[in-house]
Enzyme design. Structure first.
Site, PDB file in Angstrom:
ATOM      1  N   ASP A 471       0.758  -1.106   0.057  1.00  0.00           N
ATOM      2  CA  ASP A 471       0.114   0.024  -0.020  1.00  0.00           C
ATOM      3  C   ASP A 471       0.798   1.246  -0.201  1.00  0.00           C
ATOM      4  O   ASP A 471       1.999   1.196   0.376  1.00  0.00           O
ATOM      5  CB  ASP A 471      -0.997   0.006   1.229  1.00  0.00           C
ATOM      6  CG  ASP A 471      -2.178   0.660   1.116  1.00  0.00           C
ATOM      7  OD1 ASP A 471      -2.317   1.609   0.125  1.00  0.00           O
ATOM      8  OD2 ASP A 471      -3.182   0.354   1.780  1.00  0.00           O
ATOM      9  N   ASP A 541     -10.675   2.081  -3.492  1.00  0.00           N
ATOM     10  CA  ASP A 541     -11.072   1.852  -2.079  1.00  0.00           C
ATOM     11  C   ASP A 541     -12.666   1.687  -2.279  1.00  0.00           C
ATOM     12  O   ASP A 541     -13.104   1.047  -1.163  1.00  0.00           O
ATOM     13  CB  ASP A 541     -10.775   2.800  -1.338  1.00  0.00           C
ATOM     14  CG  ASP A 541      -9.459   2.752  -0.431  1.00  0.00           C
ATOM     15  OD1 ASP A 541      -8.741   1.331  -0.712  1.00  0.00           O
ATOM     16  OD2 ASP A 541      -8.964   3.396   0.024  1.00  0.00           O
TER      17      ASP A 541
END
Ligand code: DGJ
Length: 743
Positions: A471, A541
Site C-alpha cells: 500500500d 477503495d
C-alpha cells in the site's frame, strides 16, 4: 526484417502486418517523423509526406515539421521532448543524426520498468544516435516494434560525453506529431473513490493534458492519453494510445499549433523532475508504449491488455490463475486477534477461497492509523504466537496466506521515526505535513531502501507468505531528500521512484513466488510501472457495485482485467451506504480479479450459499475472463448512465461472458437489445443466464442463437422484463455463450 533502412532517403520504416512507423533524417540531420498508422508498403520512400501544407521549408525552420525528438532553441516552438541548460548557461540544443543500429529483440532499461520479449524474434529495435555538435551531448533514441502487436515502444538515453555538466530541464519519453487536428483527446481522470473516469473532448488550439506532481501517478490522473477520430467508436475507427511505464510525476499532454498540426507528448513531469548529467554520465528516461488501432478504442485497449499481461508483468504469476482471496480489511479493520483471523479464514475456506489476506493492523501497536508504520514486527498483543504460527494455521486450512505492508511510510508515532527522523521526506527545520497521520520515507536515500529490503525481506522469509498487498496511502509534500546535495534536489521525485523500483526489484527477485498487489488508497498509483512488479492492483477503495462499474470501465481502457483487484463487500457499502444485491456485487467483481472483503462469519446461510456458488462459478471461468478479448458494450458514462455492459470472448470464439448492469429500475423499459461483439458469425451459441432464474428474461434469451444475429440483433434486455426477477434497482445479469458443436 521489420525495420527497413533506406539509405537513399535516409528513412527508417518500422512495420509489421498491422502498423507502420516511419522516420526520416533531414539534410540538416534532424530526425523527422513521417508516419504512424496502418501498415504502409515497404520498399518505398515517404519523404514527400513532409511536403503537404506549409512544411516545404525543410531546411529552414523546423516549426511545424513533424519531429521525433524536438528540442528548444533551434527553430521548433511547440512543446519539446528535451530541453537542457549547458554549463555556459545556453539552452540551445540541435541534435543531428550520427548513426543508427538495428537489433533483434528489445533492450532492458536499467532501473526502470519496461516491456520485454521472451524471444528475440518477438520484436526489433532501432537505436538512433543523435549528437549536439556544440556540447557533445548524445541521445540514443530507442524505438521497438513488436512483430505481432500494433505496438511501438519508445524511450531515450541522454549521455553527456562533454567535459562539463548538462542540466536536463525536460526529458520526455515520447513525442508524437500528427499532421491534422481532427482528433479527440481522451484521458483518465478522477479522485479517490472515482478513479479512471474518462474525459473526452475534441482538440482545440493550445495545449491540454493531465499531469501529476504528487509524487505518484495519482488518483486524479493516469499516465495515459488516447487520440481518436470524431467518428471512432469502441469497435471501429482510428485511435492511438500513449501510455507511460512510470509511477511518479508525469505529464501527458497534447498541443495543437497554429498550423493545426498536433503534438502529443508523455513523460516525466518537466516542472518537478529535472536532472543533472555530469560529464561521462547519462539519464535513461522511462518507456512509453504507443498503440495504433483501426478497431476503435476497444482495439487500443486490447493491444494494451495483451502486451501488459503478457510482456510487462513478470515472474511466476504471469501465466498462473490468480487466487480468489478474502481480505480482512472491511470485515474487521484493525480489530482482530489470532483466533478472529483463523475463524475468518476457516469461514472463507468453506466458501471456496484460496488465499486469506491479513490487511492493515498486524504489526507494531497498530489499533488505528495513528501509529506503527515503519515498525514491521508482529504485534504480539494481537498475534501472541507470532506470524509463522498464524500462517501455519491458515495454511493448515488449505489456504495460502497474504499480508499487507506499507513500506514507504512512517508514522511519527513509531520506533522507526524516533530512531531515524532524518529518513522521512521533508526539509529539516520546516514542519512536515502529516497526511493520514503519516510521513513518507525518503526512497531517494539508498540507506532507506537497504533498510526496507532487510525488514520486509525478513518478514517474507519468516513464513510461507504467498501474497503481499503493498500500500501507499499519501502523497508527497515538502519534497526534499536529506541525503541529496542542494543541486540534486530537483531530482528528488525521480530518485524517489527509482528507489521504489529498486526495492520492488530486490524483493520480487528474492521472493519470486510471492504475488504482489499494488495499492495506493485504492487506485492512487495504478499504472504500468507498478504492473511490471506487482501483477495486480487494488484499483479503488470503493467497493460499491455501482461506482465500481464506472471505475472498472475506465480502468479497462488501458489495464487488463487480470490486473484489477475487484472485491465483493458487505452492505450497506462502507463508502457509499448503498445496498446492492449480493449477486450484483459479484457480477461486477467477476470482471476483474475476484476477491471478498467482508467478514465471512457474518454471512447468513443463504448468503454463504450464494457466495459459495459465485466462487465456484468464477473459478471455472477465470481463465476466460483474464485471457479473453474484452469489449466495452454500453458505457456508464454515456446517456443517463443507467446501464453498463461489457463482454469477454475467448480467443477461439467458442465461449463468451456478457455482463449487463442496470442501476435504477425503469417502469416500462421498452424492448432493449444488446448487440454483442467479437463472436464467430457462423457459429451457434447456447445462451444461459447467471444468476439462474426461471423468468421472462431467461426465457427470452436461453436459446441457441447464431453469432451473426447476436452481433447484429443482440440479446434481449427488456422484453417482458417487468415479469422478470430483475425488477428493482441495482440489477445485473451475466449471459454466458457457449458454441454449440454441430452433432
Ligand atoms: C488503503 C487501502 O486502499 C485499503 O484497502 C486498506 O488496505 C487500507 N489502506 C489499510 O490501511
Amino acid at each position: 526484417m521489420p525495420i527497413e533502412w533506406r539509405a537513399e532517403g535516409r528513412q527508417l520504416h518500422l512495420h509489421n502486418e498491422r502498423i507502420s512507423y516511419v522516420m526520416k533524417v533531414l539534410d540538416r540531420g534532424t530526425l523527422a517523423h513521417l508516419y504512424f498508422g496502418s501498415r504502409l508498403a515497404t520498399g518505398r520512400d515517404y519523404g514527400h509526406f513532409l511536403r503537404h501544407s506549409n512544411m516545404a521549408r525543410l531546411n529552414e525552420v523546423l516549426d511545424p515539421l513533424p519531429l521525433e525528438l524536438p528540442t528548444a532553441g533551434s527553430g521548433d516552438f511547440r512543446v519539446p521532448m528535451l530541453t537542457v541548460r549547458h554549463a555556459d548557461g545556453s539552452t540551445v540544443l540541435d541534435l543531428a543524426y550520427r548513426e543508427h543500429e538495428i537489433t533483434p529483440g528489445k533492450p532492458h532499461l536499467d532501473g526502470l520498468p519496461s516491456t520485454y520479449v521472451d524471444d528475440g524474434a518477438e520484436a526489433d529495435t532501432v537505436e538512433v544516435c543523435l549528437v549536439d555538435g556544440n556540447s557533445s551531448l548524445r541521445v540514443r533514441l530507442i524505438t521497438t516494434i513488436y512483430a505481432d502487436r500494433p505496438v511501438i515502444t519508445r524511450s531515450m538515453r541522454v549521455i553527456n560525453e562533454g567535459p562539463s555538466e548538462v542540466k536536463l530541464n525536460t526529458a520526455m519519453s515520447a513525442v508524437l506529431d500528427l499532421p491534422d487536428r481532427e482528433w479527440h483527446l481522451l484521458q483518465l481522470a478522477g479522485e479517490w473513490g472515482r478513479e479512471t473516469h474518462p474525459v473526452d473532448a475534441p482538440l482545440v488550439r493550445g495545449t491540454r493534458g493531465l499531469r501529476s506532481q504528487r509524487g505518484s501517478s495519482g488518483h486524479q490522473q493516469n499516465p495515459f492519453l488516447a487520440l481518436h477520430r470524431p467518428s471512432t467508436t469502441e469497435a471501429t475507427g482510428e485511435a492511438i494510445g500513449l501510455s507511460l511505464l512510470y509511477s511518479g510525476n508525469f505529464l501527458a499532454e497534447v498541443e495543437v499549433d497554429s498550423a493545426d498540426t498536433v503534438r502529443a507528448r508523455i513523460g516525466m513531469d518537466p516542472e518537478t523532475v529535472r536532472w543533472r548529467v555530469a560529464a561521462g554520465m547519462d539519464l535513461q528516461v522511462p518507456e512509453a508504449v504507443l498503440v495504433w488501432s483501426d478497431e476503435g478504442l476497444g482495439g487500443v485497449s486490447d493491444a494494451y491488455h495483451r502486451l501488459y499481461r503478457q510482456r510487462l508483468v513478470t515472474g511466476a504469476w504471469r501465466d498462473k490463475p490468480r487466487p480468489v482471496l478474502f481480505n480482512s480489511w472491511e470485515g474487521v479493520y484493525f480489530d482482530f486477534d489470532e483466533d478472529t483471523l483463523v475463524e475468518m479464514a476457516t469461514a472463507a475456506r468453506d466458501l471456496g477461497a484460496e488465499l486469506f489476506v491479513v490487511d492493515d493492523g498486524w504489526f507494531g501497536q497498530r489499533d488505528d492509523d495513528t501509529s506503527s508504520l515503519g515498525d514491521w514486527t508482529v504485534d504480539l498483543r494481537k498475534l501472541p504466537s507470532g506470524l509463522p504460527d498464524l500462517v501455519e494455521r491458515v495454511n493448515d486450512l488449505g489456504l495460502d496466506f497474504g499480508i499487507w505492508i506499507e513500506p514507504e511510510m512512517v508514522n511519527p508515532r513509531s520506533r522507526l521515526f524516533e530512531n531515524h527522523p532524518e529518513w522521512a521526506v521533508g526539509y529539516p527545520g520546516r514542519p512536515r505535513t502529516e497526511i493520514r497521520n503519516q510521513f513518507v520515507l525518503d526512497m531517494s536515500n539508498p540507506e532507506v531502501v537497504d533498510y526496507l529490503e532487510r525488514v520486509i525481506g525478513s518478514i517474507l522469509s519468516s513464513a510461507p507468505i504467498a501474497y503481499v498487498k503493498w500500500d501507499y496511502n499519501r502523497v508527497i509534500t515538502e519534497p526534499y531528500g536529506a541525503s541529496l546535495p542542494a543541486d540534486r534536489q530537483n531530482e528528488f521525485f525521480h530518485r524517489y521512484m527509482l528507489g521504489v523500483y529498486d526495492l520492488y526489484s530486490r524483493l520480487t527477485e528474492r521472493f519470486p513466488e510471492v504475488l504482489f498487489e499494488s495499492c495506493a488508497s485504492g487506485g492512487g498509483r495504478n499504472d504500468p510501472g507498478m504492473l511490471a512488479f506487482a501483477p495486480q492492483a487494488w484499483i479503488s477503495d470503493v467497493t460499491d457495485a455501482v461506482d465500481r462499474q464506472r471505475i472498472q470501465y475506465g480502468t479497462s481502457l488501458v489495464y487488463p482485467l487480470v490486473a484489477m483487484g475487484a472485491h465483493v463487500s458487505a452492505v450497506p457499502n462502507h463508502q457509499t451506504g448503498r445496498v446492492t444485491p449480493l449477486d450484483t456485487r459479484a457480477a461486477v467483481a467477476f470482471f476483474g480479479n475476484l476477491g471478498y472483503e467482508l467478514d465471512p462469519r457474518a454471512l447468513d446461510e443463504a448468503a454463504a450459499e450464494r457466495v459459495r456458488e459465485q466462487i465456484a462459478w468464477y473459478k471455472q471461468r477465470r481463465e476466460l475472463i483474464h485471457g479473453g478479448r474484452f469489449h466495452r458494450l454500453l458505457s456508464p458514462f454515456e446517456g443517463d448512465g443507467n446501464e453498463a455492459a461489457w463482454m469477454v470472448v475467448a480467443d477461439e470464439r467458442d465461449r463468451a461472458l456478457v455482463g449487463w448492469y442496470r442501476t435504477l429500475s425503469v417502469p416500462l423499459p421498452g424492448p432493449g437489445l444488446l448487440r454483442l461483439r467479437g463472436l464467430d458469425p457462423d457459429a451457434r451459441y447456447r445462451v444461459t443466464l447467471w444468476p439462474a432464474a426461471d423468468d421472462a428474461l431467461a426465457r427470452a434469451n436461453e436459446l441457441e442463437r447464431g453469432g451473426d444475429e447476436l452481433m447484429r440483433q443482440g440479446l434481449f434486455l427488456d422484453d417482458e422484463a417487468w415479469q422478470s426477477q430483475l425488477r428493482g434497482d441495482f440489477q445485473a445479469r451475466i449471459f454466458e455463450l457457449t458454441r454449440v458443436v454441430p452433432s
